[in-house]
Design an enzyme around this catalytic site. Structure first.
Site, short mmCIF file in Angstrom:
data_model
loop_
_atom_site.label_atom_id
_atom_site.label_comp_id
_atom_site.label_asym_id
_atom_site.label_seq_id
_atom_site.Cartn_x
_atom_site.Cartn_y
_atom_site.Cartn_z
N ASN A 57 1.10 -1.30 0.08
CA ASN A 57 -0.14 0.03 0.10
C ASN A 57 0.86 1.32 0.02
O ASN A 57 1.33 1.67 0.95
CB ASN A 57 -0.91 0.09 1.25
N LYS B 77 0.00 4.35 -0.68
CA LYS B 77 -0.45 5.47 0.07
C LYS B 77 -0.16 6.70 -1.07
O LYS B 77 -0.37 6.48 -2.18
CB LYS B 77 -0.28 5.65 1.43
N HIS C 36 -9.26 1.19 5.49
CA HIS C 36 -8.06 1.47 6.00
C HIS C 36 -8.26 2.55 7.16
O HIS C 36 -9.25 3.48 7.34
CB HIS C 36 -7.13 2.01 4.96
N GLU D 235 -6.37 4.90 8.17
CA GLU D 235 -6.28 6.62 7.67
C GLU D 235 -7.59 6.89 7.06
O GLU D 235 -7.81 8.11 7.33
CB GLU D 235 -5.06 6.48 6.73
N GLU E 151 -5.50 -4.27 11.45
CA GLU E 151 -4.69 -3.17 11.56
C GLU E 151 -4.65 -2.68 13.14
O GLU E 151 -5.86 -1.88 13.52
CB GLU E 151 -4.74 -1.91 10.71
N GLY F 270 3.05 3.50 13.49
CA GLY F 270 3.71 4.82 13.48
C GLY F 270 3.75 5.51 14.89
O GLY F 270 3.78 6.57 15.01
N SER G 166 2.83 -2.11 10.79
CA SER G 166 4.31 -1.89 10.82
C SER G 166 5.07 -3.18 10.46
O SER G 166 6.09 -3.36 11.26
CB SER G 166 4.37 -1.15 11.87
#
Length: 248
Positions: free
Chosen positions: A9, A11, A98, A100, A170, A176, A212
């Protein structure tokens, strides 16, 4: 049969040159290293480069996915991209839910359900993401959160539709933030998600980890019983790192 899957991905990264150069180099290395065909490798570049990416990868073991879609077929939605537009250039896979998109673009479960329905209508395969926040895990609510995310979205689908899904877990608190999910924590959640699908549909889906993963820990994650691959973010941007993850 559960597939072994690795998804890159990208992004909002990689311009035209970086995208095309990466893909051509990646294909050459896969051929040279004779990376076998028992895994599925999917690349999710930015919207402007989906068409050229699909052209480069056509006829290879690699596939292309979009990072998002709009839930309407067409209309006055400036800046949005429809499923029919993607299908017209040969795209058949999409990432939905996702973290985000949920956090920065306020995509709730009702919106995601609409996106699921339009994607299925056009015959897309869906990489659907679920996961809990730091606060939710600290309150020991992670299993209820993930179950509810599925209950309000994916679980509205029929058994036939479910065969078009990959699920990606996730843990938002481990992305992060400097915090790391243990192999035990991840395996336990994957086992839980698998049990939900077995209970409702009697089907064994491929479940990926999206927290991650890098070239140093990928092998240990992939060795866990219920982890079938990874949804890779930053570590998929560098060719050498991504190759090592795929080889894991």
């Amino acid at each position: 049969m559960r597939k072994k899957i690795v998804i890159a991905n990208w992004k909002m990264n990689h311009d035209f040159y970086e995208t095309t150069s990466f893909l051509r180099s990646f294909l050459r290395i896969i051929f040279e290293k004779k990376i076998n065909h028992n895994k599925e490798i999917i690349i999710a570049p930015s919207f402007p480069f989906l068409h050229i990416s699909n052209q480069i990868l056509q006829g290879t073991i690699l596939h292309v996915a979009a990072q998002n879609i709009h839930y309407m077929e067409k209309g006055s939605y400036t800046g949005e991209v429809s499923v029919s537009m993607l299908k017209s250039i040969g795209i058949q896979k999409v990432i939905l839910g996702h973290s985000e998109r949920r956090e920065f673009f306020y995509e709730k479960n009702d919106i995601l359900l609409k996106k699921i329905k339009i994607a299925l209508k056009y015959g897309f395969h869906i990489i659907f993401c679920v996961g809990e926040t730091d606060i939710e895990r600290n309150k020991n609510q992670q299993f209820n959160v993930v179950k509810n995310q599925l209950k309000e979205t994916v679980f509205h689908c029929s058994l036939n539709d479910i065969r078009s899904f990959y699920i990606a877990y996730e843990p938002i608190w481990a992305i992060g933030t400097g915090k790391t999910a243990t192999f035990e924590q991840v395996q336990k959640m994957h086992q839980f998600i698998r049990s939900l699908f077995l209970e409702k549909y009697g089907i064994n889906l491929s479940i990926l980890y999206g927290g991650s993963i890098n070239e140093n820990n990928a092998k240990d994650f992939f060795l866990q019983k219920d982890i079938d691959g990874g949804l890779i973010g930053n570590s998929s941007l560098e060719l050498e790192k991504f190759i090592k993850i795929v080889q894991s």
